[in-house]
Design a protein around this motif. Structure first.
Motif, PDB file in Angstrom:
ATOM      1  N   ALA A 100       0.833  -1.193   0.000  1.00 62.11           N
ATOM      2  CA  ALA A 100       0.000   0.000   0.000  1.00 62.11           C
ATOM      3  C   ALA A 100       0.875   1.254   0.000  1.00 62.11           C
ATOM      4  N   ASP A 101       0.286   2.374  -0.397  1.00 62.67           N
ATOM      5  CA  ASP A 101       1.016   3.644  -0.405  1.00 62.67           C
ATOM      6  C   ASP A 101       1.595   3.936   0.974  1.00 62.67           C
ATOM      7  N   GLY A 102       2.833   4.376   0.995  1.00 64.06           N
ATOM      8  CA  GLY A 102       3.496   4.709   2.250  1.00 64.06           C
ATOM      9  C   GLY A 102       4.214   3.548   2.896  1.00 64.06           C
ATOM     10  N   LEU A 103       4.053   2.344   2.348  1.00 62.33           N
ATOM     11  CA  LEU A 103       4.719   1.170   2.891  1.00 62.33           C
ATOM     12  C   LEU A 103       5.829   0.718   1.950  1.00 62.33           C
ATOM     13  N   THR A 104       6.872   0.152   2.507  1.00 59.77           N
ATOM     14  CA  THR A 104       8.046  -0.278   1.745  1.00 59.77           C
ATOM     15  C   THR A 104       8.187  -1.790   1.824  1.00 59.77           C
ATOM     16  N   ALA A 105       8.476  -2.418   0.698  1.00 54.61           N
ATOM     17  CA  ALA A 105       8.656  -3.870   0.670  1.00 54.61           C
ATOM     18  C   ALA A 105       9.985  -4.253   1.310  1.00 54.61           C
ATOM     19  N   VAL A 106       9.922  -5.198   2.248  1.00 56.62           N
ATOM     20  CA  VAL A 106      11.113  -5.808   2.838  1.00 56.62           C
ATOM     21  C   VAL A 106      11.049  -7.300   2.530  1.00 56.62           C
ATOM     22  N   PRO A 107      12.126  -8.046   2.724  1.00 61.17           N
ATOM     23  CA  PRO A 107      12.089  -9.477   2.417  1.00 61.17           C
ATOM     24  C   PRO A 107      10.922 -10.189   3.117  1.00 61.17           C
ATOM     25  N   GLU A 108      10.255 -11.051   2.373  1.00 57.39           N
ATOM     26  CA  GLU A 108       9.104 -11.800   2.883  1.00 57.39           C
ATOM     27  C   GLU A 108       9.581 -13.136   3.463  1.00 57.39           C
ATOM     28  N   LEU A 109       9.387 -13.300   4.765  1.00 59.93           N
ATOM     29  CA  LEU A 109       9.831 -14.514   5.462  1.00 59.93           C
ATOM     30  C   LEU A 109       8.740 -15.577   5.428  1.00 59.93           C
ATOM     31  N   THR A 110       9.107 -16.781   5.023  1.00 60.40           N
ATOM     32  CA  THR A 110       8.224 -17.944   5.141  1.00 60.40           C
ATOM     33  C   THR A 110       8.957 -19.032   5.917  1.00 60.40           C
ATOM     34  N   ILE A 111       8.333 -19.492   6.997  1.00 63.90           N
ATOM     35  CA  ILE A 111       8.847 -20.623   7.773  1.00 63.90           C
ATOM     36  C   ILE A 111       7.948 -21.815   7.508  1.00 63.90           C
ATOM     37  N   SER A 112       8.525 -22.884   6.961  1.00 62.49           N
ATOM     38  CA  SER A 112       7.776 -24.106   6.667  1.00 62.49           C
ATOM     39  C   SER A 112       8.284 -25.231   7.559  1.00 62.49           C
ATOM     40  N   LEU A 113       7.354 -25.929   8.199  1.00 63.53           N
ATOM     41  CA  LEU A 113       7.686 -26.962   9.179  1.00 63.53           C
ATOM     42  C   LEU A 113       7.020 -28.263   8.764  1.00 63.53           C
ATOM     43  N   THR A 114       7.811 -29.306   8.568  1.00 62.57           N
ATOM     44  CA  THR A 114       7.303 -30.595   8.114  1.00 62.57           C
ATOM     45  C   THR A 114       7.450 -31.629   9.227  1.00 62.57           C
ATOM     46  N   TYR A 115       6.385 -32.421   9.454  1.00 64.19           N
ATOM     47  CA  TYR A 115       6.341 -33.391  10.554  1.00 64.19           C
ATOM     48  C   TYR A 115       6.001 -34.777  10.018  1.00 64.19           C
ATOM     49  N   GLU A 116       6.761 -35.773  10.477  1.00 65.30           N
ATOM     50  CA  GLU A 116       6.507 -37.168  10.099  1.00 65.30           C
ATOM     51  C   GLU A 116       5.568 -37.801  11.122  1.00 65.30           C
ATOM     52  N   ILE A 117       4.303 -37.477  11.016  1.00 67.05           N
ATOM     53  CA  ILE A 117       3.282 -37.981  11.934  1.00 67.05           C
ATOM     54  C   ILE A 117       2.616 -39.201  11.296  1.00 67.05           C
ATOM     55  N   PRO A 118       2.628 -40.354  11.974  1.00 67.62           N
ATOM     56  CA  PRO A 118       2.034 -41.551  11.377  1.00 67.62           C
ATOM     57  C   PRO A 118       0.612 -41.295  10.899  1.00 67.62           C
ATOM     58  N   ARG A 119       0.266 -41.878   9.756  1.00 66.52           N
ATOM     59  CA  ARG A 119      -1.040 -41.581   9.168  1.00 66.52           C
ATOM     60  C   ARG A 119      -2.190 -41.997  10.074  1.00 66.52           C
ATOM     61  N   GLN A 120      -2.048 -43.101  10.803  1.00 65.85           N
ATOM     62  CA  GLN A 120      -3.141 -43.531  11.676  1.00 65.85           C
ATOM     63  C   GLN A 120      -3.361 -42.527  12.793  1.00 65.85           C
ATOM     64  N   ILE A 121      -2.300 -41.905  13.268  1.00 69.13           N
ATOM     65  CA  ILE A 121      -2.436 -40.832  14.261  1.00 69.13           C
ATOM     66  C   ILE A 121      -3.238 -39.677  13.669  1.00 69.13           C
ATOM     67  N   GLN A 122      -2.967 -39.345  12.415  1.00 69.08           N
ATOM     68  CA  GLN A 122      -3.721 -38.287  11.743  1.00 69.08           C
ATOM     69  C   GLN A 122      -5.203 -38.654  11.629  1.00 69.08           C
ATOM     70  N   VAL A 123      -5.469 -39.864  11.171  1.00 62.26           N
ATOM     71  CA  VAL A 123      -6.849 -40.319  10.986  1.00 62.26           C
ATOM     72  C   VAL A 123      -7.602 -40.334  12.315  1.00 62.26           C
ATOM     73  N   ASN A 124      -6.894 -40.720  13.378  1.00 60.33           N
ATOM     74  CA  ASN A 124      -7.515 -40.784  14.708  1.00 60.33           C
ATOM     75  C   ASN A 124      -7.658 -39.412  15.373  1.00 60.33           C
ATOM     76  N   GLY A 125      -7.100 -38.395  14.754  1.00 60.56           N
ATOM     77  CA  GLY A 125      -7.171 -37.057  15.341  1.00 60.56           C
ATOM     78  C   GLY A 125      -6.350 -36.930  16.608  1.00 60.56           C
ATOM     79  N   GLN A 126      -5.152 -37.518  16.621  1.00 62.10           N
ATOM     80  CA  GLN A 126      -4.355 -37.580  17.846  1.00 62.10           C
ATOM     81  C   GLN A 126      -3.087 -36.737  17.794  1.00 62.10           C
ATOM     82  N   TYR A 127      -3.079 -35.721  16.942  1.00 56.78           N
ATOM     83  CA  TYR A 127      -1.991 -34.747  17.022  1.00 56.78           C
ATOM     84  C   TYR A 127      -2.598 -33.360  17.152  1.00 56.78           C
ATOM     85  N   LYS A 128      -1.813 -32.433  17.729  1.00 56.99           N
ATOM     86  CA  LYS A 128      -2.380 -31.127  18.073  1.00 56.99           C
ATOM     87  C   LYS A 128      -1.258 -30.118  18.240  1.00 56.99           C
TER      88      LYS A 128
END
Length: 355
Positions: free
Chosen positions: A285-313
């Motif tokens: 927007a007007d009056g604002l200056t672009a600075v580097p855009e940070l993206t943090i991506s986090l990948t987790y090896e959660i067993p699929r049955q845990i996912q299906v059972n709704g047991q991660y949070k």
């Protein structure tokens, strides 16, 4: 060693509290029913399946703006590890400075080695870092846990009106009231800075603070909350629920921070007014200056049955009850000037750099 560092893997425990045990005779046998103290609020261990979604049934919803003629199209990735040194605490020196356990949930830290409730510009500078290129910035987000409810435990009494300075500290296993289970260390932590679709970026000022998402979305409403969840191979769609991934795909959180800065202000009263997101075309927007855009991506090896059972949070404030839409992330720039210069040059010149 930073305060409240401890074991990465923690013992699982359940939080089921029995307030009333009623026995009723039913046709064909004896039925035992257990109810929690507040009938309108589910136990933290009861699975709310509405908070989980099959990612393969979600339509693509991520639209990247088309780069313009003056776009800064490069990327700069920083290797800060996966919190192998076990830096955890329930503090947030940006949103609640000086308050021990002000977050009421546990944060995972990479980068600056000293980060805790008492951190300030002076303490962060020169404190050391997990980043390979010497970046002393603080990067932190709430931990993800697996909680199968296999072990019985006693209810931890919680007084929601208790003053924050008196809140209970984590136990030896890094568990907090309402936030327990086995902490999952990310299999991949990707910290990448990109440019702007319409203009070249300027340097981030030293000690700039930026928030991603809203840890109190239930209280504050959805204005600052972000859809953060996806699966590897499905990054063209983000959801506000916990994803259930197909075989061979892993759970992933994607946190893209705002990147249009109001002058050289490093913070604002609500920690948001000084920096905003670009519009749908990638323009600040007007009056604002672009600075580097940070993206943090986090990948987790959660067993699929845990996912299906709704047991991660994800860890959360008590009132959020592990709401996946409360996912959030925090950043404070303590990058040495020479590293910031390399970052800006790389992004503005359209190169892909890794350090």
């Amino acid at each position: 060693m930073a305060r409240n560092q401890g074991r990465h893997r923690i013992a699982r425990r359940t939080k089921i509290a029995t307030a009333l045990l009623g026995l009723s005779i039913a046709v064909g046998g004896l039925v035992v029913s257990t109810t929690a103290g507040d009938p309108e609020r589910a136990s933290a261990d009861e699975v709310d399946k509405s908070q989980f979604v099959d990612i393969t049934k979600v339509r693509p919803n991520v639209d990247e703006p088309r780069p313009g003629r003056n776009a800064s199209t490069g990327s700069f990735t920083v290797d800060c590890g996966r919190n192998e040194n076990g830096h955890f605490n329930p503090d947030n020196f940006i949103a609640q400075p000086g308050i021990r356990n002000g977050a009421q949930h546990l944060h995972d830290y990479v980068g600056n080695l000293s980060t805790n409730a008492d951190s300030d510009n002076d303490s962060l500078l020169g404190a050391g870092t997990t980043c390979a290129n010497g970046d002393e910035s603080a990067y932190f987000w709430p931990v993800v846990r697996i909680d199968t409810g296999e072990e019985a435990g006693k209810q931890r009494n919680r007084n929601d009106e208790q003053e924050q300075v008196r809140l209970e500290e984590p136990n030896a296993d890094n568990e907090l009231a309402g936030n327990d289970g086995e902490i999952q260390r990310p299999a991949v932590v990707d910290i990448t800075f990109k440019g702007n679709a319409r203009e070249k970026v300027k340097e981030m000022p030293k000690f700039l603070r930026i928030l991603y998402g809203d840890a109190k979305v239930t209280t504050n409403g959805p204005a600052n909350a972000r859809e953060s969840w996806t699966c590897t191979g499905f990054e063209n769609r983000l959801v506000k629920q916990y994803p259930i991934c197909p075989e061979g795909s892993d759970v992933k959180r994607v946190h893209t921070f705002p990147s249009c800065l109001d002058g050289n202000n490093i913070d604002s009263e609500n920690h948001r007014d000084h920096i905003k997101y670009p519009d749908e075309n990638g323009e600040c927007a007007d009056g604002l200056t672009a600075v580097p855009e940070l993206t943090i991506s986090l990948t987790y090896e959660i067993p699929r049955q845990i996912q299906v059972n709704g047991q991660y949070k994800v860890d959360s404030f008590p009132e959020e009850d592990h709401n996946p839409f409360s996912d959030h992330d925090d950043f404070a720039n303590v990058m040495p000037g020479r590293v910031m210069d390399r970052l800006v040059d790389c992004v503005n010149e359209g190169r892909k750099c890794r350090e």
